[in-house]
Enzyme design. Structure first.
Site, PDB file in Angstrom:
ATOM      1  N   ASP A  19     -48.087 112.243  46.058  1.00  0.00           N
ATOM      2  CA  ASP A  19     -48.619 113.326  46.891  1.00  0.00           C
ATOM      3  C   ASP A  19     -49.408 114.306  46.029  1.00  0.00           C
ATOM      4  OD1 ASP A  19     -49.072 114.785  49.162  1.00  0.00           O
ATOM      5  OD2 ASP A  19     -47.072 115.670  49.247  1.00  0.00           O
ATOM      6  N   GLY A  20     -50.390 114.948  46.649  1.00  0.00           N
ATOM      7  CA  GLY A  20     -51.099 116.041  45.972  1.00  0.00           C
ATOM      8  C   GLY A  20     -52.535 115.735  45.580  1.00  0.00           C
ATOM      9  N   ARG A  32     -61.678 115.700  49.075  1.00  0.00           N
ATOM     10  CA  ARG A  32     -60.342 115.116  48.951  1.00  0.00           C
ATOM     11  C   ARG A  32     -60.379 113.692  48.371  1.00  0.00           C
ATOM     12  NH1 ARG A  32     -56.276 117.387  51.605  1.00  0.00           N
ATOM     13  NH2 ARG A  32     -55.341 115.371  52.019  1.00  0.00           N
ATOM     14  N   ASN A  67     -50.712 108.770  58.419  1.00  0.00           N
ATOM     15  CA  ASN A  67     -51.973 109.134  57.763  1.00  0.00           C
ATOM     16  C   ASN A  67     -53.214 108.846  58.618  1.00  0.00           C
ATOM     17  OD1 ASN A  67     -50.862 108.373  54.364  1.00  0.00           O
ATOM     18  ND2 ASN A  67     -50.924 110.318  55.443  1.00  0.00           N
ATOM     19  N   ARG A  70     -55.435 111.814  59.805  1.00  0.00           N
ATOM     20  CA  ARG A  70     -56.415 112.519  58.970  1.00  0.00           C
ATOM     21  C   ARG A  70     -57.818 112.314  59.543  1.00  0.00           C
ATOM     22  NH1 ARG A  70     -54.183 112.722  52.884  1.00  0.00           N
ATOM     23  NH2 ARG A  70     -52.079 113.280  53.503  1.00  0.00           N
ATOM     24  N   ARG A 187     -41.037 112.046  44.149  1.00  0.00           N
ATOM     25  CA  ARG A 187     -42.134 112.586  44.953  1.00  0.00           C
ATOM     26  C   ARG A 187     -42.843 113.664  44.140  1.00  0.00           C
ATOM     27  NH1 ARG A 187     -42.857 113.888  51.198  1.00  0.00           N
ATOM     28  NH2 ARG A 187     -44.978 114.634  51.064  1.00  0.00           N
TER      29      ARG A 187
HETATM   30  C1  FPP Z   1     -51.252 111.978  49.286  1.00  0.00           C
HETATM   31  O1  FPP Z   1     -52.037 113.058  48.811  1.00  0.00           O
HETATM   32  C2  FPP Z   1     -51.865 110.746  48.976  1.00  0.00           C
HETATM   33  C3  FPP Z   1     -52.264 109.793  49.897  1.00  0.00           C
HETATM   34  C4  FPP Z   1     -52.111 109.934  51.332  1.00  0.00           C
HETATM   35  C5  FPP Z   1     -52.918 108.589  49.458  1.00  0.00           C
HETATM   36  C6  FPP Z   1     -52.303 107.915  48.280  1.00  0.00           C
HETATM   37  C7  FPP Z   1     -53.351 107.121  47.690  1.00  0.00           C
HETATM   38  C8  FPP Z   1     -53.642 107.048  46.404  1.00  0.00           C
HETATM   39  C9  FPP Z   1     -52.855 107.641  45.288  1.00  0.00           C
HETATM   40  C10 FPP Z   1     -54.843 106.310  46.088  1.00  0.00           C
HETATM   41  C11 FPP Z   1     -54.651 105.109  45.319  1.00  0.00           C
HETATM   42  C12 FPP Z   1     -53.655 104.145  45.765  1.00  0.00           C
HETATM   43  C13 FPP Z   1     -53.846 102.834  45.595  1.00  0.00           C
HETATM   44  C14 FPP Z   1     -52.784 101.868  45.877  1.00  0.00           C
HETATM   45  C15 FPP Z   1     -55.136 102.355  45.124  1.00  0.00           C
HETATM   46  P1  FPP Z   1     -52.567 114.082  49.867  1.00  0.00           P
HETATM   47  O2  FPP Z   1     -53.922 113.675  50.282  1.00  0.00           O
HETATM   48  O3  FPP Z   1     -51.579 114.214  50.989  1.00  0.00           O
HETATM   49  O4  FPP Z   1     -52.616 115.387  49.038  1.00  0.00           O
HETATM   50  P2  FPP Z   1     -52.373 116.856  49.574  1.00  0.00           P
HETATM   51  O5  FPP Z   1     -50.941 116.913  50.018  1.00  0.00           O
HETATM   52  O6  FPP Z   1     -52.648 117.697  48.372  1.00  0.00           O
HETATM   53  O7  FPP Z   1     -53.347 117.085  50.678  1.00  0.00           O
END
Ligand code: FPP
Length: 241
Positions: A19-20, A32, A67, A70, A187
């Site tokens: 996350d993040g 993003r 997700n 989004r 996490r």
């Molecule tokens: C959460 O961060 C992350 C995701 C929803 C996507 C996870 C994907 C990756 C790490 C990309 C690569 C993965 C692979 C397998 C290639 P967020 O967008 O919720 O961050 P935020 O909470 O800061 O908005």
């Protein structure tokens, strides 16, 4: 399969809620997706660290059933990132002896991505090193619902007797049926929630909620968390501090 820590007490299976990415990008004034791309590079680094720290199974939460809410642009960008990532990394996984699996409901994913997922699973099926499982369109409740549906079908068809259903039965219908349960769930980004990740499987897992945003999560921090598992500090050959 059940909980199976290693003989030395370390976690055999680590699961990560990455996350993040969004906040990391926003802090740099970037879109993003820039954060998701940086996050993908971290995945490679953590996969490469697993053999050094004795982790045999790594499961990562890449895209949840929630997700889809989004923006369309972010969802499309993530799907394109997954396609490119799998296509690009597939051969490297074979070279690194990494066996790739996917969990989640594939039905909603586009055909091109599904084909790449099938291809990566087939190409790495003989690999005996790290078991990397990528959760894509995954939700714990959705997984249990899909499993229950198949279990009910077996009961209706007379292949399973209701009186024989116990704690060992449902896991055989889960997407994770070949994996041991996670020992440690990490996490990133400061949220202390499990967000529908491996609900059944994490019943006895330890949790680590850390403030680091996923694109800043290093192999050193992963090593430290693995070493601290079970309250035991293991140093993986490093000199004591
Ligand atoms: C959460 O961060 C992350 C995701 C929803 C996507 C996870 C994907 C990756 C790490 C990309 C690569 C993965 C692979 C397998 C290639 P967020 O967008 O919720 O961050 P935020 O909470 O800061 O908005």
């Amino acid at each position: 399969m059940g909980k199976t820590s290693k003989p030395d007490g370390g976690p055999r299976h680590v699961a990560i809620i990455m996350d993040g990415n969004g906040r990391w990008a926003q802090a740099r004034g970037r879109p993003r997706l820039f954060g998701h791309h940086a996050g993908a590079r971290r995945v490679r680094e953590i996969v490469e660290t697993c053999p050094d720290v004795g982790v045999d199974y790594l499961t990562i939460f890449a895209f949840s059933t929630e997700n889809w809410k989004r923006t369309q642009a972010e969802v499309a960008g993530l799907m394109s990132l997954f396609r490119r990532y799998i296509f690009k990394e597939m051969q490297d996984f074979v070279r690194q002896n990494v066996r790739v699996r996917f969990i989640g409901d594939r039905v909603k994913l586009d055909a091109k991505l599904r084909n790449l997922m099938d291809e990566a699973e087939a190409l790495t099926a003989h690999c005996t090193g790290t078991n990397l499982t990528i959760a894509l369109n995954y939700g714990g409740r959705d997984e249990v619902a899909r499993a229950t549906k198949r279990l009910a079908e077996d009961v209706a068809a007379g292949r399973l007797k209701p009186e024989n259903v116990d704690e060992e039965t449902l896991p055989r219908y889960l997407d994770t049926y070949v994996l041991p349960d996670p020992d440690l769930v990490i996490r990133t980004s400061g949220e202390a929630r499990i967000s529908n990740f491996l609900l059944w499987q994490s019943a006895y897992a330890e949790y680590e909620f850390i403030d680091t945003l996923w694109p800043d999560f290093t192999s050193e921090e992963f090593t430290r968390l693995v070493g601290a598992y079970g309250g035991r500090e293991r140093r993986f050959g490093a000199v004591p501090a």
